[in-house]
Write a protein that holds these residues in place. Structure first.
Motif, mmCIF file in Angstrom:
data_model
loop_
_atom_site.group_PDB
_atom_site.id
_atom_site.type_symbol
_atom_site.label_atom_id
_atom_site.label_comp_id
_atom_site.label_asym_id
_atom_site.label_seq_id
_atom_site.Cartn_x
_atom_site.Cartn_y
_atom_site.Cartn_z
ATOM 1 N N ASN A 211 29.538 27.719 50.213
ATOM 2 C CA ASN A 211 30.690 27.040 49.614
ATOM 3 C C ASN A 211 30.551 25.520 49.605
ATOM 4 O O ASN A 211 31.491 24.816 49.244
ATOM 5 C CB ASN A 211 31.976 27.432 50.355
ATOM 6 C CG ASN A 211 32.256 28.920 50.256
ATOM 7 O OD1 ASN A 211 32.172 29.493 49.174
ATOM 8 N ND2 ASN A 211 32.570 29.555 51.379
ATOM 9 N N ASP B 24 50.393 38.354 40.719
ATOM 10 C CA ASP B 24 50.730 38.310 42.144
ATOM 11 C C ASP B 24 50.832 39.710 42.745
ATOM 12 O O ASP B 24 50.757 39.874 43.963
ATOM 13 C CB ASP B 24 52.062 37.576 42.354
ATOM 14 C CG ASP B 24 51.931 36.077 42.097
ATOM 15 O OD1 ASP B 24 50.826 35.549 42.330
ATOM 16 O OD2 ASP B 24 52.919 35.457 41.669
ATOM 17 N N ARG C 236 47.095 43.471 43.748
ATOM 18 C CA ARG C 236 46.592 44.261 44.880
ATOM 19 C C ARG C 236 47.457 45.490 45.127
ATOM 20 O O ARG C 236 46.961 46.595 45.351
ATOM 21 C CB ARG C 236 46.540 43.407 46.148
ATOM 22 C CG ARG C 236 45.316 42.520 46.257
ATOM 23 C CD ARG C 236 45.338 41.755 47.567
ATOM 24 N NE ARG C 236 44.153 40.935 47.713
ATOM 25 C CZ ARG C 236 43.002 41.364 48.232
ATOM 26 N NH1 ARG C 236 42.899 42.608 48.649
ATOM 27 N NH2 ARG C 236 41.976 40.543 48.332
ATOM 28 N N GLN D 67 39.593 32.019 35.842
ATOM 29 C CA GLN D 67 40.582 32.857 36.521
ATOM 30 C C GLN D 67 40.036 34.260 36.762
ATOM 31 O O GLN D 67 40.280 34.864 37.814
ATOM 32 C CB GLN D 67 41.871 32.926 35.693
ATOM 33 C CG GLN D 67 43.045 33.512 36.467
ATOM 34 C CD GLN D 67 44.357 33.333 35.717
ATOM 35 O OE1 GLN D 67 44.381 32.998 34.541
ATOM 36 N NE2 GLN D 67 45.456 33.556 36.403
ATOM 37 N N ASN E 196 37.719 33.991 39.725
ATOM 38 C CA ASN E 196 38.493 33.832 40.960
ATOM 39 C C ASN E 196 39.128 35.153 41.397
ATOM 40 O O ASN E 196 39.164 35.481 42.587
ATOM 41 C CB ASN E 196 39.579 32.764 40.773
ATOM 42 C CG ASN E 196 39.008 31.360 40.717
ATOM 43 O OD1 ASN E 196 37.898 31.117 41.196
ATOM 44 N ND2 ASN E 196 39.739 30.431 40.126
ATOM 45 N N LEU E 197 39.633 35.912 40.430
ATOM 46 C CA LEU E 197 40.224 37.213 40.758
ATOM 47 C C LEU E 197 39.168 38.186 41.271
ATOM 48 O O LEU E 197 39.419 38.958 42.201
ATOM 49 C CB LEU E 197 40.921 37.793 39.522
ATOM 50 C CG LEU E 197 42.268 37.169 39.143
ATOM 51 C CD1 LEU E 197 42.702 37.616 37.753
ATOM 52 C CD2 LEU E 197 43.343 37.558 40.175
ATOM 53 N N LEU F 79 36.432 37.349 42.880
ATOM 54 C CA LEU F 79 36.120 36.919 44.245
ATOM 55 C C LEU F 79 37.215 37.345 45.215
ATOM 56 O O LEU F 79 36.944 37.819 46.318
ATOM 57 C CB LEU F 79 35.948 35.395 44.284
ATOM 58 C CG LEU F 79 34.668 34.843 43.641
ATOM 59 C CD1 LEU F 79 34.768 33.335 43.462
ATOM 60 C CD2 LEU F 79 33.456 35.204 44.484
ATOM 61 N N GLU F 80 38.454 37.211 44.771
ATOM 62 C CA GLU F 80 39.600 37.555 45.617
ATOM 63 C C GLU F 80 39.659 39.049 45.901
ATOM 64 O O GLU F 80 40.028 39.475 46.995
ATOM 65 C CB GLU F 80 40.879 37.114 44.895
ATOM 66 C CG GLU F 80 42.165 37.346 45.671
ATOM 67 C CD GLU F 80 43.382 36.962 44.844
ATOM 68 O OE1 GLU F 80 44.426 37.615 45.015
ATOM 69 O OE2 GLU F 80 43.280 36.028 44.023
ATOM 70 N N LEU F 81 39.257 39.873 44.917
ATOM 71 C CA LEU F 81 39.364 41.327 45.055
ATOM 72 C C LEU F 81 38.029 41.990 45.376
ATOM 73 O O LEU F 81 37.926 43.215 45.353
ATOM 74 C CB LEU F 81 39.913 41.919 43.744
ATOM 75 C CG LEU F 81 41.304 41.441 43.313
ATOM 76 C CD1 LEU F 81 41.606 41.913 41.897
ATOM 77 C CD2 LEU F 81 42.364 41.942 44.291
ATOM 78 N N SER F 82 37.014 41.188 45.686
ATOM 79 C CA SER F 82 35.672 41.748 45.904
ATOM 80 C C SER F 82 35.605 42.677 47.108
ATOM 81 O O SER F 82 34.718 43.527 47.181
ATOM 82 C CB SER F 82 34.642 40.624 46.058
ATOM 83 O OG SER F 82 34.953 39.805 47.172
#
Length: 649
Positions: free
Chosen positions: A166, A463, A466, A488, A491-492, A494-497
């Motif tokens: 990062n 939002d 999940r 976006q 990012n989603l 990565l967030e839900l990986s």
């Protein structure tokens, strides 16, 4: 010109289309030129670029020139201050180029730049940052120490595991999938080394950049998706050989003689070791089910034989030849029939297995009736063995299918549950694409592509994504590239990986939906089937009709030839259709436009022969498309009857 983007393409049309859409979005505020160098693709890539991206500079190669030569072709024409080498199976964020160019402008010492890459499931790809593959670094990687000590500055240097993914860092090697280069630096270092056909050229150029006094950077300010394995299939022995041979070329050019010799020794060791592992693994995968089946069947006869002897005859009634010769022949017939029924092909289908067992039993009964008297034994044992085959082979497969570890080997028991992240209008378009792709999919609903309160037509908003995945047991998300920016979407992902869902993206105005389920497998996609003609049973019926008609024509040729205009051509056509190089009915012509249609064999006749009039090329293509979409075997018969005199064409 600020930026020149070079994309080398080889048979990844749908990925290239998505890549170009993203590249154009990311280039809106930058003076940019885009080159696509096509290495003789046969999937309609060239036509797609011409039709949908007319401003792109297209270079068509009439042969596969390799990665280095193809890139150099475009670089020599490029006018940009910066050159970006980009894989076609990538997706960039909208502000990717702005951020990267800003970093390069503010760091004049930077010769090249790479970025974090994630795969189609949102997982970080470690090759985003790499160290120079010295003999020591290569040795640690080959032994597996790099994986075992993945954060060690010494053992994990191949992927620089000690550096925070990062944070921005200086690195040794840039990844060829995204390689931003200063044009002025290339004038000093030279272009890509064309001794490398594929792989290794990025390492070589990165090394020459540092040797020229510049730095390579891993820039963490943006992220791209790289559908790993799609532009190059990386699971084969051939890949291992080509990759490591490229490393040997690099060592011979840049290391001392002693170090190069050691490196080559390690490389050859790696090639043979990986080849042995790959061969063993492949054989194990191919032979696993037949071997287990044979063991199950033989075990059944070991148990059935004493039982039957005791029930019907006396112990040891059957000679040793029964278990030693006859039963192995029975098993071989069963396994052959199961194989011919494609019951070993993935995904494994129970009905094909049952069909194979049944045909095998019929084959065994035929063998029993034709075999020498000394090899004939009770038919009752064949029937008992058949019952055992059905029970045992179906049962253990059923148990394997219940396991999470093996369920991917089997045909899905239910349709894949998919959720769309899209506006209502785009959701309807995507749902129609999924329906036309003939995939086993159930659309559970859609998520609103914003964070506003969800409407009655949506399951929720971003939002609530999940919770929606959990409640509705979603297995796959499909993002609309029209409704969500690439940044976006990334990012989603990565967030839900960490979830178990797969991801796909529906590019704008495209007939494909693109994704990738694994770091080690090629990306998969859903493509619209205009083509009922591509259904397996239609292809089989078409081929059967061709073959049977050809036999009939051949036997009746002395009579039929008098009804055909070109008698010699008719005779030649019969043999070409029997040899499967032609079909009696195909498309009317073979133009660029036809590359949109599914591939079938060249036809002697075509649907256009039904119409006794001159038609435009555009009208002919419309007729071809209708033929492909609504194919039926009766249609072929009708065309042949109507255009009978032209069978000698």
């Amino acid at each position: 010109m600020k930026l020149s983007i070079v994309i080398v393409n080889y048979n990844v049309r749908y990925f290239l289309e998505q890549c170009l859409h993203a590249v154009q979005k990311a280039s809106t505020s930058i003076e940019t030129e885009i080159f696509v160098v096509d290495n003789n693709s046969v999937d309609g890539s060239v036509h797609m670029v011409r039709e949908k991206f007319p401003t792109v500079h297209l270079i068509e190669n009439h042969g596969n020139k390799g990665f280095s030569k193809a890139n150099n072709q475009a670089i020599r024409q490029a006018k940009g201050d910066y050159i970006l080498l980009l894989n076609p199976d990538t997706l960039v964020e909208e502000d990717c180029f702005v951020k990267c160019l800003d970093f390069m402008d503010n760091h004049p010492e930077a010769g090249g730049l790479g970025v974090p890459m994630i795969d189609g499931k949102g997982r970080f790809l470690p090759e985003s940052k790499r160290g120079l593959p010295t003999p020591e670094v290569a040795f640690y990687k080959i032994l597996g120490l790099a994986r075992l000590f993945s954060h060690s500055p010494r053992f994990a240097r191949y992927h620089m595991g000690h550096l925070d993914k990062n944070q921005t860092h200086e690195v040794d090697v840039l990844a060829g999938a995204f390689m931003l280069l200063r044009h002025a630096v290339l004038e000093k270092t030279g272009l890509l080394d064309e001794d490398y056909f594929m792989y290794g050229e990025d390492i070589d150029l990165s090394y020459r950049i540092t040797q020229a006094g510049f730095k390579n950077y891993y820039f963490a300010g943006t992220t791209i998706i790289h559908y790993k394995g799609e532009s190059t299939k990386k699971g084969s022995i051939n890949y291992v050989k080509i990759f490591y041979q490229a490393m040997s070329i690099f060592a011979g050019k840049h290391f001392s003689k002693g170090r190069a010799g050691m490196f080559s020794f390690l490389i050859n060791l790696a090639i043979y070791f990986r080849a042995l592992l790959a061969l063993t693994s492949r054989l194990a995968k191919v032979l696993a089910f037949p071997a287990i089946d044979a063991l199950m069947l033989y075990s059944g006869f070991l148990w059935l034989l004493p039982y039957w002897e005791q029930h019907k005859y006396t112990p040891d009634y059957y000679p040793p030849a029964f278990l030693g010769i006859v039963v192995p022949i029975y098993i071989l017939i069963w396994l052959s029939a199961i194989g011919l029924s494609k019951a070993y092909a993935k995904p494994i289908q129970m009905k094909k297995l049952a069909k194979g067992i049944l045909w095998g039993s019929i084959g065994i009964l035929i063998f029993h009736s034709l075999a020498d008297e000394s090899l004939r034994f009770s038919r009752a044992l064949i029937l008992l063995g058949t019952v055992w085959a059905f029970i045992s082979l179906l049962s253990y497969r059923y148990l394997l299918r219940q396991s999470q570890s093996f369920k991917d080997l089997f045909e899905r028991k239910h349709k894949k549950r998919v959720m769309l992240v899209a506006s209502e209008e785009e959701a309807q378009r995507i749902s129609q694409l999924l329906k036309q792709s003939l995939s086993k999919i159930k659309v559970a609903g859609r998520i609103q592509p914003n964070r506003q309160p969800a409407t009655a037509m949506a399951l929720g908003n971003l939002d609530q994504i999940r919770e929606a995945i959990r409640i509705h047991n979603i297995e796959e998300l499909i993002f609309s590239a029209i409704d969500l920016p690439s940044q976006q979407i990334i990012n989603l992902m990565l967030e839900l990986s960490a979830t178990k869902v797969d991801f796909k993206i529906a590019p704008p105005q495209s007939h494909s939906i693109i994704g990738s389920s694994s770091i080690d497998t090629a990306g998969d996609l859903y493509v619209v089937h205009l083509n009922a003609i591509t259904k397996e049973h239609n292809q089989q019926n078409k081929r059967l009709l061709d073959f049977l008609l050809s036999l009939f024509f051949l036997c009746s040729y002395p009579i039929l030839c008098w009804t055909i205009k070109q008698k010699k051509g008719f005779f030649n056509n019969i043999w070409q259709v029997i040899g499967s190089s032609k079909s009696w009915v195909g498309y009317s012509c073979y133009s660029d436009i036809q590359q949109k249609l599914p591939k079938i064999k060249p036809g002697i006749l075509s649907p256009v022969d039904m119409l006794d009039e001159n038609l435009s090329e555009e009208k002919k293509q419309e007729i071809n498309m209708v033929y492909a979409k609504n194919y039926s075997i009766l249609q072929d018969v009708e065309i042949i009857v109507h255009a009978w005199k032209n069978l000698g064409r």
